[in-house]
Design an enzyme around this catalytic site. Structure first.
Site, PDB file in Angstrom:
ATOM      1  N   GLY A  97       0.810  -1.226   0.000  1.00 48.77           N
ATOM      2  CA  GLY A  97       0.000   0.000   0.000  1.00 48.77           C
ATOM      3  C   GLY A  97       0.836   1.267   0.000  1.00 48.77           C
ATOM      4  O   GLY A  97       2.039   1.245  -0.222  1.00 48.77           O
ATOM      5  N   HIS A 125       4.516   1.707  -8.113  1.00 47.61           N
ATOM      6  CA  HIS A 125       3.460   0.687  -8.062  1.00 47.61           C
ATOM      7  C   HIS A 125       2.539   0.812  -9.273  1.00 47.61           C
ATOM      8  O   HIS A 125       2.108  -0.189  -9.844  1.00 47.61           O
ATOM      9  CB  HIS A 125       2.597   0.859  -6.800  1.00 47.61           C
ATOM     10  CG  HIS A 125       3.312   0.635  -5.513  1.00 47.61           C
ATOM     11  ND1 HIS A 125       3.512   1.630  -4.598  1.00 47.61           N
ATOM     12  CD2 HIS A 125       3.846  -0.494  -4.973  1.00 47.61           C
ATOM     13  CE1 HIS A 125       4.146   1.139  -3.535  1.00 47.61           C
ATOM     14  NE2 HIS A 125       4.359  -0.143  -3.743  1.00 47.61           N
ATOM     15  N   SER A 164       9.650   5.247  -3.315  1.00 45.67           N
ATOM     16  CA  SER A 164       9.434   4.287  -2.234  1.00 45.67           C
ATOM     17  C   SER A 164       8.378   4.868  -1.305  1.00 45.67           C
ATOM     18  O   SER A 164       8.356   6.085  -1.073  1.00 45.67           O
ATOM     19  CB  SER A 164      10.740   4.100  -1.451  1.00 45.67           C
ATOM     20  OG  SER A 164      10.480   3.478  -0.214  1.00 45.67           O
TER      21      SER A 164
END
Ligand code: PAF
Length: 285
Positions: free
Chosen positions: A31, A37, A185
Site C-alpha cells: 500500500g 506501483h 518508495s
C-alpha cells in the site's frame, strides 16, 4: 473494481477466472501506492485479463525495531489509484485473515536471502517469501509483477518460484525515480525536508560508480569506496551506510575483487530514521 478481504472469496474468484480461460496478473504491495506501483499495475494491465492488486502490510517481514507500527497507509487513496489504472480486484486481507491462530508454516530461500538486506534484517525475506507464497495460492496468478528497486527480493522470489515449481512468470519492472533521481518508495514519506533534499545523493553516487566503471575501473572496493566518499561529500544530515556492495546481476553472488561479469551495485542507507535502498546496473558484461 472489487475489493475483497476474505481468503475464500479471492481464491474462488481466481479459480473461476482460470476455469473460464482468463489469465491473471498479481501485483503484491504493502500500500501507500506511488508511481512505481502504478507502473507495475499498468504493465500487469497490458499483460493479463484479470489484474489483482494485494495491499497488505505484512507483519512477519518486519523486525522488532522496524517501522511496522508507523508504516504509511492511505487505503482510500490507494483504491482510487487502482481504479484509475483499471485494476479489477484489490485484495485487502487483515493480518488475522492471513495469519490465523495456530499458523506455523514458513517458506525460506536460504542462501541468497543471507547477504545485503538479509544481513541487517534477519527474518525479512522469510516473511516475504511466506506471504508471497500465500498470495500466489490465493490469487493463482499467471504473472506477478515486482519492482527492481527491491533487487534482492526479486532474486529471492525468482529462486523460490523455480525451486518450488510455481507455474508463474515473475516480471521485474525497472525502478521509477523522482525527477531528481531518488528511487520511488513508500518510505520516502518519512524523510524530513533537508533529508529529502539530500536523498538524491544516493542515486548520484551510484551513477558516479557506473561512470568510473565505464572508464575502466573494475575493482569493487574502489567503486564502493567512491560511492561512500560521494555520499559523505553530498549529505550533511546524519546518515549511516548499511551496505554498499557489488553483485553478479544474474545469480546474486557477491563480487569481491574485480568485475568481470554483468554487475549491479546495491546500497542501503539510513538517512535520519529512514532506511533507503537503491541499485544500479554497472555493466552488461
Ligand atoms: O515489496 C513489497 O512491497 C513487499 O515486500 C511484498 C512483496 C508486497 C510482500 O509483502
Amino acid at each position: 473494481m472489487k475489493q475483497i478481504n476474505n481468503n475464500n472469496e479471492i481464491q474462488t474468484l481466481a479459480l473461476e477466472s482460470r476455469r473460464s480461460g482468463k489469465s491473471i496478473a498479481l501485483v503484491p504491495t504493502m500500500g501507500y501506492l506511488h508511481e512505481g506501483h502504478l507502473k507495475l499495475m499498468q504493465e500487469a494491465r497490458k499483460t493479463a485479463d484479470l489484474v489483482i492488486v494485494s495491499i497488505f502490510v505484512n507483519p512477519i517481514q518486519f523486525g522488532p525495531n522496524e517501522d511496522l507500527d508507523r508504516y504509511p497507509c492511505d487505503l482510500e487513496g490507494d483504491l482510487a489509484k487502482c481504479n484509475r489504472v483499471g485494476v479489477d480486484v484489490v485484495f485487502t486481507p487483515t493480518p488475522a485473515e492471513l495469519y490465523p491462530d495456530f499458523f506455523q508454516t514458513s517458506v525460506a530461500v536460504n542462501e541468497i536471502s543471507q547477504g545485503l538486506c538479509g544481513a541487517g534484517r534477519p527474518n525479512h525475506f522469510q516473511g516475504v517469501t511466506t506471504v508471497v507464497s500465500k498470495l500466489f495460492n490465493l490469487t493463482l496468478p499467471d504473472f506477478v509483477f515486482f519492482g527492481e528497486k527491491d533487487f534482492q527480493q526479486l532474486a529471492v522470489i525468482r529462486r523460490m518460484v523455480i525451486d518450488l515449481n510455481f507455474p508463474i512468470k515473475i516480471v521485474g519492472v525497472q525502478i521509477i525515480r523522482e525527477s531528481d533521481g531518488l528511487a520511488m518508495s513508500s518510505r520516502n514519506a518519512y524523510l524530513q525536508t533537508q533529508e529529502r533534499a539530500e536523498a538524491p545523493a544516493i542515486h548520484k553516487a551510484l551513477t558516479y560508480a557506473r561512470k568510473l566503471h565505464s572508464q575502466g575501473t573494475t575493482g569493487t572496493d574502489t567503486l564502493c569506496q567512491a560511492v561512500s566518499n560521494s555520499l559523505h561529500d553530498n549529505i550533511k544530515s546524519p546518515f549511516n551506510i548499511e551496505y554498499i556492495e557489488i553483485y553478479d546481476s544474474q545469480n546474486l553472488t557477491r563480487l569481491d575483487d574485480k568485475i568481470s561479469v554483468p554487475a549491479t551495485i546495491l546500497i542501503a542507507v539510513h538517512l535520519g530514521k529512514t532506511r533507503l535502498i537503491d541499485n544500479l546496473q554497472l555493466s552488461q558484461n
